[in-house]
Design a protein around this motif. Structure first.
Motif, PDB file in Angstrom:
ATOM      1  N   UNK A   1      -2.003 -13.059  -1.831  1.00 14.68           N
ATOM      2  CA  UNK A   1      -1.288 -14.075  -2.622  1.00 14.68           C
ATOM      3  C   UNK A   1       0.207 -13.785  -2.698  1.00 14.68           C
ATOM      4  N   UNK A   2       0.690 -12.777  -1.947  1.00 14.43           N
ATOM      5  CA  UNK A   2       2.104 -12.390  -1.914  1.00 14.43           C
ATOM      6  C   UNK A   2       2.607 -11.898  -3.272  1.00 14.43           C
ATOM      7  N   UNK A   3       1.684 -11.339  -4.060  1.00 14.18           N
ATOM      8  CA  UNK A   3       2.070 -10.761  -5.343  1.00 14.18           C
ATOM      9  C   UNK A   3       2.415  -9.278  -5.218  1.00 14.18           C
ATOM     10  N   UNK A   4       1.900  -8.646  -4.188  1.00 10.33           N
ATOM     11  CA  UNK A   4       2.198  -7.245  -3.912  1.00 10.33           C
ATOM     12  C   UNK A   4       2.411  -7.087  -2.414  1.00 10.33           C
ATOM     13  N   UNK A   5       3.322  -6.187  -2.045  1.00  8.41           N
ATOM     14  CA  UNK A   5       3.618  -5.904  -0.637  1.00  8.41           C
ATOM     15  C   UNK A   5       3.418  -4.408  -0.396  1.00  8.41           C
ATOM     16  N   UNK A   6       2.749  -4.082   0.709  1.00  7.75           N
ATOM     17  CA  UNK A   6       2.596  -2.674   1.093  1.00  7.75           C
ATOM     18  C   UNK A   6       3.725  -2.304   2.046  1.00  7.75           C
ATOM     19  N   UNK A   7       4.488  -1.273   1.686  1.00  7.02           N
ATOM     20  CA  UNK A   7       5.617  -0.831   2.496  1.00  7.02           C
ATOM     21  C   UNK A   7       5.154   0.100   3.611  1.00  7.02           C
ATOM     22  N   UNK A   8       6.046   0.363   4.547  1.00  4.11           N
ATOM     23  CA  UNK A   8       5.700   1.204   5.695  1.00  4.11           C
ATOM     24  C   UNK A   8       5.327   2.620   5.299  1.00  4.11           C
ATOM     25  N   UNK A   9       5.872   3.110   4.178  1.00  6.36           N
ATOM     26  CA  UNK A   9       5.547   4.480   3.760  1.00  6.36           C
ATOM     27  C   UNK A   9       4.248   4.557   2.962  1.00  6.36           C
ATOM     28  N   UNK A  10       3.552   3.406   2.832  1.00  4.68           N
ATOM     29  CA  UNK A  10       2.271   3.395   2.133  1.00  4.68           C
ATOM     30  C   UNK A  10       2.367   3.079   0.656  1.00  4.68           C
ATOM     31  N   UNK A  11       3.584   2.986   0.107  1.00  2.00           N
ATOM     32  CA  UNK A  11       3.739   2.625  -1.301  1.00  2.00           C
ATOM     33  C   UNK A  11       3.725   1.108  -1.450  1.00  2.00           C
ATOM     34  N   UNK A  12       3.745   0.651  -2.695  1.00  2.00           N
ATOM     35  CA  UNK A  12       3.596  -0.779  -2.971  1.00  2.00           C
ATOM     36  C   UNK A  12       4.773  -1.301  -3.799  1.00  2.00           C
ATOM     37  N   UNK A  13       5.106  -2.563  -3.538  1.00  2.00           N
ATOM     38  CA  UNK A  13       6.188  -3.252  -4.222  1.00  2.00           C
ATOM     39  C   UNK A  13       5.679  -4.606  -4.702  1.00  2.00           C
ATOM     40  N   UNK A  14       6.285  -5.112  -5.780  1.00  2.00           N
ATOM     41  CA  UNK A  14       5.957  -6.468  -6.217  1.00  2.00           C
ATOM     42  C   UNK A  14       6.394  -7.468  -5.155  1.00  2.00           C
ATOM     43  N   UNK A  15       5.610  -8.544  -5.001  1.00  2.00           N
ATOM     44  CA  UNK A  15       5.856  -9.500  -3.929  1.00  2.00           C
ATOM     45  C   UNK A  15       6.680 -10.705  -4.338  1.00  2.00           C
ATOM     46  N   UNK A  16       7.002 -11.530  -3.362  1.00  2.00           N
ATOM     47  CA  UNK A  16       7.909 -12.658  -3.554  1.00  2.00           C
ATOM     48  C   UNK A  16       7.320 -13.770  -4.416  1.00  2.00           C
TER      49      UNK A  16
END
Length: 247
Positions: free
Chosen positions: A60-75
């Motif tokens: 749902x684009x609420x969370x994004x997985x970054x290349x280093x394996x951590x997570x960020x809030x999504x757009x």
């Protein structure tokens, strides 16, 4: 101990939504990203449960997985925030808060914003008492006199650096605008800590006694915090002030 979805007595759909929100709420304003371990520590959930929920949140684009394996809030959260801000009207939130303040303090309650070198009363609810402070919606008052005016000057980050904000989240004045009238006011913030206005309680100075003032202050700061949260601002600023005052 981490909790698993199987032990939750709530209906499955509601429990899953609650756990998904818990993951989103784990992110704080100072976080660039969070690892799976950090999310597990902040939510108290098993990693396997978190990963299942993150899969749906990512879809749902609420969370994004970054290349280093951590997570960020999504757009999608930014998209929802834009919709919320576009639909946000002060008329829906300020008058109920003023009515609550009048009910709790029996003094008049107002909401002011800055207009050049003056302040304008956007909303007003009068005290039920016959002897009271007389302010009307639309009144233009001095910016440099009265508690609300001083709040609009002292808590506006376009005028003052946040590091220079007063140490207490309110201003109390007696007789500045009119003789024998007292007022206590607090800032109301919006997104990015923008100052949306000043929330004020005012009335005859004799009723702002040493035993009554703490009651008014608590009611005012609770209302300012609640209104800040409703307007999309960070209400934790009031919590930090309260902790500092208790130290």
């Amino acid at each position: 101990m981490p909790s698993d979805g199987g032990t939750d007595r709530k209906a499955e759909g509601v429990a899953a939504v609650d756990r998904a929100f818990a993951i989103l709420n784990a992110f704080r304003a100072t976080d660039v990203s969070l690892t799976l371990n950090e999310i597990a520590q902040r939510t108290g959930m098993y990693k396997s449960t978190i990963l299942r929920l993150i899969a749906s949140l990512a879809n749902a684009h609420c969370i994004v997985r970054l290349d280093d394996g951590s997570y960020q809030l999504g757009s999608m959260l930014l998209h929802w925030g834009g919709i919320y801000q576009a639909a946000l009207r002060l008329d829906d939130h300020v008058p109920p808060m003023l009515r609550r303040l009048v009910l709790e303090t029996e003094e008049g309650a107002s909401f002011f914003t800055r207009e050049g070198n003056l302040r304008v009363c956007l909303f007003r609810v009068d005290s039920p008492r016959s002897v009271r402070d007389h302010i009307r919606t639309g009144d233009l008052l001095p910016l440099d006199r009265g508690a609300a005016g001083r709040v609009l000057q002292n808590f506006d980050r376009t005028l003052v650096s946040p590091d220079e904000f007063p140490s207490q989240p309110y201003v109390f004045t007696v007789g500045e605008r009119e003789p024998d009238i007292a007022a206590i006011a607090a800032p109301v913030f919006g997104p990015q800590r923008s100052l949306r206005g000043a929330l004020a309680i005012s009335g005859p100075a004799a009723r702002f006694s040493e035993d009554r003032l703490p009651i008014m202050r608590r009611a005012l700061l609770k209302a300012a915090s609640d209104l800040t949260r409703r307007l999309g601002g960070d209400s934790t600023i009031f919590e930090r002030w309260e902790r500092q005052a208790g130290e």
